[in-house]
Scaffold this active site. Structure first.
Site, PDB file in Angstrom:
ATOM      1  N   LYS A  73      -2.050  -5.959   2.070  1.00 61.13           N
ATOM      2  CA  LYS A  73      -1.089  -5.683   3.151  1.00 61.13           C
ATOM      3  C   LYS A  73      -0.875  -6.982   3.919  1.00 61.13           C
ATOM      4  O   LYS A  73      -1.496  -7.216   4.955  1.00 61.13           O
ATOM      5  CB  LYS A  73      -1.651  -4.564   4.031  1.00 61.13           C
ATOM      6  CG  LYS A  73      -0.607  -3.786   4.779  1.00 61.13           C
ATOM      7  CD  LYS A  73      -1.201  -2.507   5.317  1.00 61.13           C
ATOM      8  CE  LYS A  73      -0.328  -1.831   6.345  1.00 61.13           C
ATOM      9  NZ  LYS A  73       0.987  -1.405   5.859  1.00 61.13           N
TER      10      LYS A  73
HETATM   11  N1  PMP Z   1       3.502   1.036   0.885  1.00 62.35           N
HETATM   12  C1  PMP Z   1       3.555   0.037   1.747  1.00 62.35           C
HETATM   13  C2  PMP Z   1       4.335  -1.192   1.425  1.00 62.35           C
HETATM   14  C3  PMP Z   1       2.864   0.137   2.969  1.00 62.35           C
HETATM   15  O1  PMP Z   1       2.914  -0.866   3.851  1.00 62.35           O
HETATM   16  C4  PMP Z   1       2.131   1.307   3.265  1.00 62.35           C
HETATM   17  C5  PMP Z   1       1.393   1.442   4.547  1.00 62.35           C
HETATM   18  N2  PMP Z   1       2.250   1.403   5.649  1.00 62.35           N
HETATM   19  C6  PMP Z   1       2.112   2.342   2.313  1.00 62.35           C
HETATM   20  C7  PMP Z   1       2.798   2.168   1.129  1.00 62.35           C
HETATM   21  C8  PMP Z   1       1.329   3.578   2.555  1.00 62.35           C
HETATM   22  O2  PMP Z   1      -0.030   3.244   2.649  1.00 62.35           O
HETATM   23  P1  PMP Z   1      -1.064   4.130   3.466  1.00 62.35           P
HETATM   24  O3  PMP Z   1      -0.974   5.485   2.898  1.00 62.35           O
HETATM   25  O4  PMP Z   1      -2.366   3.479   3.195  1.00 62.35           O
HETATM   26  O5  PMP Z   1      -0.667   4.078   4.887  1.00 62.35           O
END
Ligand code: PMP
Length: 296
Positions: free
Chosen positions: A154
């Site tokens: 991230k």
């Molecule tokens: N895809 C992206 C690009 C993200 O940044 C996120 C989190 N905001 C997600 C998917 C979903 O991840 P999570 O379920 O861990 O929040």
């Protein structure tokens, strides 16, 4: 939207400091080049008190994100979780969105940094994409290629891609964008993972060209627990258009149904979909109305 008030505190390099008085280095490498990593967590007001959902998984992923771009990670995750709970209490927050950010200091070179800063902020935030069923488009903007970028990290700079895709979708009258991967398969939304339902089975793209969401993993666990037929498989645009229903998953957005992709509405009413059952189960889980251990 106002993210902090006059007396809001953030956690910055092992101290609680006033959010409005915390400055940013104008020569910061993260500011100029997007060389930073962050997380998004949610706390919920449950009958067991304020509880952060899957806090360990999120801080472990923050560490992984930093390590995969060479940003030093010198913190103990258990202590960070304790400090996050303290931050919520100091700011009198129960149901909140929590944003840890690791960023580097002054450095105008394109080289990895030997030191990093850690900031954690929290604020009240409703479901990121609202509560209504979504319209989404297939974006002409492609997801970053796994060969050009650690896409399971991230990393701040990567979100320019998300900003462009989301803004373009909204500009065209949609709520959110679905992005294709380098091979033309539907990868995910700009900051959520994608699931479709077809003939009683749930499909989602496999890891590799997607960001492996923690909510996505929770959905998979729910499917196993409830004996829903579940398959990880790359999805063509046609397969998405021809689905019976679809939904997105993410910490900020939760589980949210899609009513239409481009001009193609889904035939099933949301209340009758497997996604709606998963959505209910997810709400119960994060609110600790069900014992999470039963599921995993
Ligand atoms: N895809 C992206 C690009 C993200 O940044 C996120 C989190 N905001 C997600 C998917 C979903 O991840 P999570 O379920 O861990 O929040």
């Amino acid at each position: 939207m106002q993210y902090y008030k006059e007396n809001t505190l953030i956690y910055l390099n092992a101290e609680f400091v006033n959010a409005g008085q915390a400055g940013v280095d104008m020569f910061g490498q993260s500011l100029h080049y997007g060389y930073g990593a962050f997380e998004g967590l949610r706390s919920y007001s449950t009958h067991n008190g304020t509880r952060i959902f899957k806090a360990e998984a999120h801080f472990d992923r923050l560490q992984h994100s930093c390590e995969s771009i060479g940003l030093p990670y010198t913190w103990d995750n258990r202590e960070l979780i304790e400090k996050t709970y303290e931050l919520l209490e100091l700011n009198n927050l129960r149901a909140a969105y929590i944003r840890p950010l690791v960023y580097s200091g002054s450095n105008m070179h394109l080289t990895t940094s030997s030191r990093a800063n850690l900031m954690i902020a929290a604020w009240e935030w409703g479901p990121y994409l609202g509560q209504n069923l979504l319209t989404v488009n297939i974006s002409h903007i492609q997801r970053p290629d796994s060969k050009s970028f650690p896409i399971d990290a991230k990393v701040s700079g990567q979100y320019v891609n998300s900003i462009l895709a989301t803004s373009d979708a909204i500009h065209q009258g949609f709520d959110e964008a679905l992005l294709l991967d380098k091979d033309g398969y539907v990868a995910q939304a700009s900051s959520e993972n994608l699931f479709i339902e077809k003939d009683g089975r749930i499909y989602t793209p496999p890891t590799g060209e997607i960001f492996p969401g923690i909510t996505r993993q929770t959905v998979i666990e729910i499917c196993k627990h409830l004996n829903f037929d579940f398959v990880e498989k790359r999805l063509s645009v046609e397969e998405v258009y021809e689905a019976d229903s679809a939904f997105l998953s993410g910490t900020a957005a939760g589980i949210i149904g899609i009513k239409q992709v481009d001009a193609q509405p889904f035939p099933l009413a949301w209340e009758d979909t497997i996604g709606a059952s998963i959505q209910r189960k997810y709400k119960n889980l994060v609110l600790e109305q069900e014992n999470y251990e039963v599921i995993i």
